[in-house]
Motif scaffolding. Structure first.
Motif, PDB file in Angstrom:
ATOM      1  N   LEU A   3       0.753  -1.133  -0.065  1.00 53.01           N
ATOM      2  CA  LEU A   3      -0.251   0.135   0.139  1.00 53.01           C
ATOM      3  C   LEU A   3       1.123   1.112  -0.454  1.00 53.01           C
ATOM      4  N   VAL A   4       0.355   1.672  -0.640  1.00 51.93           N
ATOM      5  CA  VAL A   4       1.335   3.517  -1.156  1.00 51.93           C
ATOM      6  C   VAL A   4       1.075   4.926  -0.968  1.00 51.93           C
ATOM      7  N   GLN A   5       1.493   5.429   0.158  1.00 53.15           N
ATOM      8  CA  GLN A   5       0.642   6.801   0.296  1.00 53.15           C
ATOM      9  C   GLN A   5       1.062   7.846  -0.644  1.00 53.15           C
ATOM     10  N   THR A   6       0.292   8.736  -0.338  1.00 54.79           N
ATOM     11  CA  THR A   6       0.891   9.803  -1.187  1.00 54.79           C
ATOM     12  C   THR A   6      -0.234  10.958  -0.927  1.00 54.79           C
ATOM     13  N   GLY A   7       0.212  12.299  -1.150  1.00 51.09           N
ATOM     14  CA  GLY A   7      -0.192  13.440  -0.701  1.00 51.09           C
ATOM     15  C   GLY A   7       0.058  13.894   0.408  1.00 51.09           C
ATOM     16  N   ARG A  37      -5.145   7.429  11.790  1.00 50.81           N
ATOM     17  CA  ARG A  37      -4.261   8.624  12.695  1.00 50.81           C
ATOM     18  C   ARG A  37      -4.035   8.469  13.803  1.00 50.81           C
ATOM     19  N   GLN A  38      -3.023   8.843  13.022  1.00 54.86           N
ATOM     20  CA  GLN A  38      -2.112   8.618  15.057  1.00 54.86           C
ATOM     21  C   GLN A  38      -1.170   9.966  15.598  1.00 54.86           C
ATOM     22  N   THR A  39      -1.600  10.045  17.093  1.00 54.31           N
ATOM     23  CA  THR A  39      -0.667  11.664  17.529  1.00 54.31           C
ATOM     24  C   THR A  39       0.143  10.309  18.626  1.00 54.31           C
ATOM     25  N   ALA A  40       1.692  11.047  19.043  1.00 55.66           N
ATOM     26  CA  ALA A  40       2.294  10.317  19.391  1.00 55.66           C
ATOM     27  C   ALA A  40       1.583  10.111  20.704  1.00 55.66           C
ATOM     28  N   GLY A  41       1.846   9.153  21.364  1.00 58.67           N
ATOM     29  CA  GLY A  41       1.301   8.270  23.142  1.00 58.67           C
ATOM     30  C   GLY A  41      -0.079   7.935  23.001  1.00 58.67           C
ATOM     31  N   CYS A  94      -3.561   4.488   4.985  1.00 56.12           N
ATOM     32  CA  CYS A  94      -4.782   3.869   4.717  1.00 56.12           C
ATOM     33  C   CYS A  94      -4.690   2.508   5.506  1.00 56.12           C
ATOM     34  N   ALA A  95      -5.548   1.683   5.015  1.00 59.83           N
ATOM     35  CA  ALA A  95      -5.690   0.110   5.881  1.00 59.83           C
ATOM     36  C   ALA A  95      -6.568  -0.609   5.405  1.00 59.83           C
ATOM     37  N   GLY A 114       2.224   5.816   5.878  1.00 59.68           N
ATOM     38  CA  GLY A 114       2.033   6.033   6.851  1.00 59.68           C
ATOM     39  C   GLY A 114       2.357   7.588   5.893  1.00 59.68           C
ATOM     40  N   THR A 115       1.549   8.671   6.361  1.00 60.57           N
ATOM     41  CA  THR A 115       2.103  10.041   5.957  1.00 60.57           C
ATOM     42  C   THR A 115       1.523  11.237   7.185  1.00 60.57           C
TER      43      THR A 115
END
Length: 121
Positions: A3-7, A37-41, A94-95, A114-115
């Motif tokens: 899976l390749v993300q762009t943008g 989406r993921q933020t630190a921690g 993306c998943a 991840g982007t």
């Protein structure tokens, strides 16, 4: 399978960004595709999901601002992000999974790389 993300990138609050994700190596027409989406921690959280019939679901925090779509072949998924807010800042993934609403994060086998999305005030 890949899976390749762009943008993604940097936008000002109120601005827009678009994420794309293309899957290769297998046909995913009958699978759910989605964006986390993921933020630190913090745990990775589901932001938007689209199923094989193009039925969509959104987290309440992005309803009315983000739009998920997929191509006719079913192997690409997109996330149009409008009216961005600083709290949308995160790494977006993306998943693909048979059922993203029922599946747990650790059950998902297919992830993009991840982007980073950064929204400035």
């Amino acid at each position: 399978v890949q899976l390749v993300q762009t943008g993604g990138g940097v936008a000002e609050a109120g601005g827009s960004l678009r994420l794309s994700c293309e899957a290769t190596g297998r046909v995913f027409r009958y699978f759910d595709m989605g964006w986390f989406r993921q933020t630190a921690g913090n745990e990775r959280e589901l932001v938007a999901r689209i199923d094989k019939r193009n039925v969509t679901n959104y987290d309440d925090s992005v309803k009315g601002r983000f739009t998920i779509s997929r191509d006719a072949g079913g192997n690409s998924v997109f996330l149009q992000m409008d009216n961005l807010r600083p709290e949308d800042t995160a790494v977006y993934y993306c998943a693909i999974h048979v059922d993203l609403l029922l599946g747990k994060v650790h059950d998902i086998d297919y992830w993009g790389q991840g982007t980073q999305v950064t929204v400035s005030t």
